[in-house]
Design a protein around this motif. Structure first.
Motif, PDB file in Angstrom:
ATOM      1  N   ARG A  67       5.510  -5.334  -6.435  1.00 46.45           N
ATOM      2  CA  ARG A  67       6.507  -5.256  -7.504  1.00 46.45           C
ATOM      3  C   ARG A  67       5.925  -4.591  -8.751  1.00 46.45           C
ATOM      4  NH1 ARG A  67       8.544 -11.464  -6.444  1.00 46.45           N
ATOM      5  NH2 ARG A  67       9.861 -11.004  -4.628  1.00 46.45           N
ATOM      6  N   LEU A  68       4.648  -4.831  -8.997  1.00 49.20           N
ATOM      7  CA  LEU A  68       3.981  -4.158 -10.115  1.00 49.20           C
ATOM      8  C   LEU A  68       3.988  -2.649  -9.904  1.00 49.20           C
ATOM      9  CD1 LEU A  68       2.131  -4.025 -12.638  1.00 49.20           C
ATOM     10  CD2 LEU A  68       0.189  -4.365 -11.087  1.00 49.20           C
ATOM     11  N   PHE A  69       3.682  -2.223  -8.687  1.00 48.65           N
ATOM     12  CA  PHE A  69       3.688  -0.796  -8.379  1.00 48.65           C
ATOM     13  C   PHE A  69       5.080  -0.201  -8.586  1.00 48.65           C
ATOM     14  CE2 PHE A  69      -0.015  -1.207  -5.093  1.00 48.65           C
ATOM     15  CZ  PHE A  69      -0.891  -1.469  -6.144  1.00 48.65           C
ATOM     16  N   GLN A  70       6.110  -0.928  -8.180  1.00 48.43           N
ATOM     17  CA  GLN A  70       7.480  -0.455  -8.363  1.00 48.43           C
ATOM     18  C   GLN A  70       7.821  -0.318  -9.838  1.00 48.43           C
ATOM     19  OE1 GLN A  70       9.422  -3.558  -6.073  1.00 48.43           O
ATOM     20  NE2 GLN A  70       9.775  -2.193  -4.347  1.00 48.43           N
ATOM     21  N   SER A  71       7.414  -1.315 -10.627  1.00 48.14           N
ATOM     22  CA  SER A  71       7.684  -1.283 -12.060  1.00 48.14           C
ATOM     23  C   SER A  71       6.952  -0.124 -12.733  1.00 48.14           C
ATOM     24  CB  SER A  71       7.263  -2.616 -12.688  1.00 48.14           C
ATOM     25  OG  SER A  71       7.428  -2.594 -14.092  1.00 48.14           O
ATOM     26  N   LEU A  72       5.691   0.077 -12.362  1.00 47.95           N
ATOM     27  CA  LEU A  72       4.918   1.172 -12.947  1.00 47.95           C
ATOM     28  C   LEU A  72       5.506   2.523 -12.571  1.00 47.95           C
ATOM     29  CD1 LEU A  72       1.244  -0.084 -12.470  1.00 47.95           C
ATOM     30  CD2 LEU A  72       2.431   0.291 -14.637  1.00 47.95           C
ATOM     31  N   THR A  73       6.005   2.636 -11.351  1.00 47.38           N
ATOM     32  CA  THR A  73       6.634   3.884 -10.930  1.00 47.38           C
ATOM     33  C   THR A  73       7.769   4.254 -11.863  1.00 47.38           C
ATOM     34  OG1 THR A  73       6.073   3.540  -8.590  1.00 47.38           O
ATOM     35  CG2 THR A  73       7.889   5.043  -9.067  1.00 47.38           C
TER      36      THR A  73
ATOM     37  N   ILE B 241       0.827  -1.200   0.000  1.00 47.61           N
ATOM     38  CA  ILE B 241       0.000   0.000   0.000  1.00 47.61           C
ATOM     39  C   ILE B 241       0.868   1.260   0.000  1.00 47.61           C
ATOM     40  CG2 ILE B 241      -1.644   1.350   1.365  1.00 47.61           C
ATOM     41  CD1 ILE B 241      -2.967  -1.230   2.210  1.00 47.61           C
ATOM     42  N   ALA B 242       1.940   1.242   0.803  1.00 47.40           N
ATOM     43  CA  ALA B 242       2.826   2.405   0.869  1.00 47.40           C
ATOM     44  C   ALA B 242       3.536   2.646  -0.457  1.00 47.40           C
ATOM     45  CB  ALA B 242       3.841   2.222   1.994  1.00 47.40           C
ATOM     46  N   THR B 243       3.822   1.566  -1.194  1.00 43.19           N
ATOM     47  CA  THR B 243       4.514   1.692  -2.478  1.00 43.19           C
ATOM     48  C   THR B 243       3.656   2.419  -3.504  1.00 43.19           C
ATOM     49  OG1 THR B 243       5.729  -0.356  -2.043  1.00 43.19           O
ATOM     50  CG2 THR B 243       5.663   0.387  -4.323  1.00 43.19           C
ATOM     51  N   TRP B 244       2.336   2.329  -3.371  1.00 41.12           N
ATOM     52  CA  TRP B 244       1.442   2.954  -4.342  1.00 41.12           C
ATOM     53  C   TRP B 244       1.670   4.459  -4.433  1.00 41.12           C
ATOM     54  CZ3 TRP B 244      -1.268   2.124  -8.438  1.00 41.12           C
ATOM     55  CH2 TRP B 244      -2.217   3.067  -8.850  1.00 41.12           C
ATOM     56  N   GLN B 245       2.024   5.094  -3.321  1.00 40.28           N
ATOM     57  CA  GLN B 245       2.202   6.541  -3.343  1.00 40.28           C
ATOM     58  C   GLN B 245       3.290   6.967  -4.316  1.00 40.28           C
ATOM     59  OE1 GLN B 245       0.207   8.860  -1.966  1.00 40.28           O
ATOM     60  NE2 GLN B 245       1.423  10.216  -3.235  1.00 40.28           N
ATOM     61  N   HIS B 246       4.277   6.093  -4.538  1.00 44.59           N
ATOM     62  CA  HIS B 246       5.336   6.414  -5.505  1.00 44.59           C
ATOM     63  C   HIS B 246       4.762   6.489  -6.919  1.00 44.59           C
ATOM     64  CE1 HIS B 246       8.378   6.046  -2.447  1.00 44.59           C
ATOM     65  NE2 HIS B 246       7.992   4.819  -2.154  1.00 44.59           N
ATOM     66  N   VAL B 247       3.760   5.670  -7.195  1.00 46.79           N
ATOM     67  CA  VAL B 247       3.106   5.714  -8.506  1.00 46.79           C
ATOM     68  C   VAL B 247       2.430   7.064  -8.697  1.00 46.79           C
ATOM     69  CG1 VAL B 247       1.344   4.671  -9.989  1.00 46.79           C
ATOM     70  CG2 VAL B 247       2.728   3.214  -8.501  1.00 46.79           C
ATOM     71  N   GLU B 248       1.697   7.508  -7.682  1.00 49.52           N
ATOM     72  CA  GLU B 248       0.993   8.791  -7.786  1.00 49.52           C
ATOM     73  C   GLU B 248       1.973   9.953  -7.909  1.00 49.52           C
ATOM     74  OE1 GLU B 248      -2.331   9.757  -5.536  1.00 49.52           O
ATOM     75  OE2 GLU B 248      -3.238   7.763  -5.582  1.00 49.52           O
ATOM     76  N   SER B 249       3.067   9.892  -7.172  1.00 50.10           N
ATOM     77  CA  SER B 249       4.061  10.968  -7.250  1.00 50.10           C
ATOM     78  C   SER B 249       4.663  11.060  -8.649  1.00 50.10           C
ATOM     79  CB  SER B 249       5.172  10.732  -6.219  1.00 50.10           C
ATOM     80  OG  SER B 249       4.661  10.801  -4.901  1.00 50.10           O
TER      81      SER B 249
END
Length: 216
Positions: free
Chosen positions: A191-197, A21-29
């Protein structure tokens, strides 16, 4: 591999969930960085304020989409990557699906499934104390070194849609983003969130507008 008491503390599961959940914020940023460029605002802080004024991620996606269509040419590589081509979804669509995953992480509930348990994952009337060894898949591993006999093989921890919602019965084939999730599934989402970021950051660089002489 985690070691838990039963009733369990679920620390490996919750650690995985919280990290995802915390990783998602990197996507939004990263997406905000895209909007700063395609919005053509002269002051970056103004563009950021506009972007974060929207609370729902779908609204943020629409904001970026509309600005990109106006500020980028139809053949701009960044716009093509954003929209996608035939039979290949663009970054926008993949972000939509990822946001559904994020919502599942935030709104699903944790259940413990036992062999022969009800679909809601509830326990029977009796539950003994035991030491449980939890694998990364959320399954109890047999053969505890302390010699304590844990629950039978097949016990698992899952994130599931709210079974109290009667509307779910009218959707017998839920979308992949609405199905139960193990620790491994949650880790894959992280990991998906990290890749999308990284992809969104790369797009932000691709659509960065050249500075004018006044801005320099």
């Amino acid at each position: 591999m985690g070691v838990e008491t039963n009733p369990p503390l679920f620390s490996p599961f919750y650690q995985s969930l919280g990290t995802a959940i915390a990783t998602w914020q990197h996507v939004e940023s990263a997406l905000c960085s895209v909007f700063i460029s395609v919005s053509t605002c002269r002051i970056e802080e103004v563009a950021s304020a506009i972007f974060y004024n929207f609370r729902d991620f779908s609204d943020k996606l629409d904001l970026v989409h509309r600005a990109a269509r106006l500020s980028l040419s139809a053949d701009h590589p960044g716009l093509i990557e954003w929209i996608g081509v035939t039979k290949k979804p663009g970054l926008r669509r993949r972000l939509q699906l990822a946001s559904e995953r994020r919502n599942s992480l935030a709104h699903f509930r944790l259940v413990v499934q036992l062999p022969g348990a009800s679909e809601s994952g509830t326990f029977g009337p009796k539950l003994n104390l035991a030491i449980l060894r939890i694998s990364e898949d959320g399954f109890v591993v047999m053969g505890d070194p302390a010699g304590v006999d844990p629950h039978p093989a097949g016990v698992s921890l899952l994130l599931q849609p709210n079974s109290d919602d009667p509307n779910l019965r009218f959707n017998p084939k839920p979308a992949e983003t609405k199905t139960s999730m193990t620790i491994r599934d949650i880790t894959q989402v992280q990991r998906l969130f990290q890749s999308l970021t990284q992809e969104v950051k790369a797009l932000a660089e691709k659509v960065r507008m050249p500075q004018t002489s006044e801005e320099r």
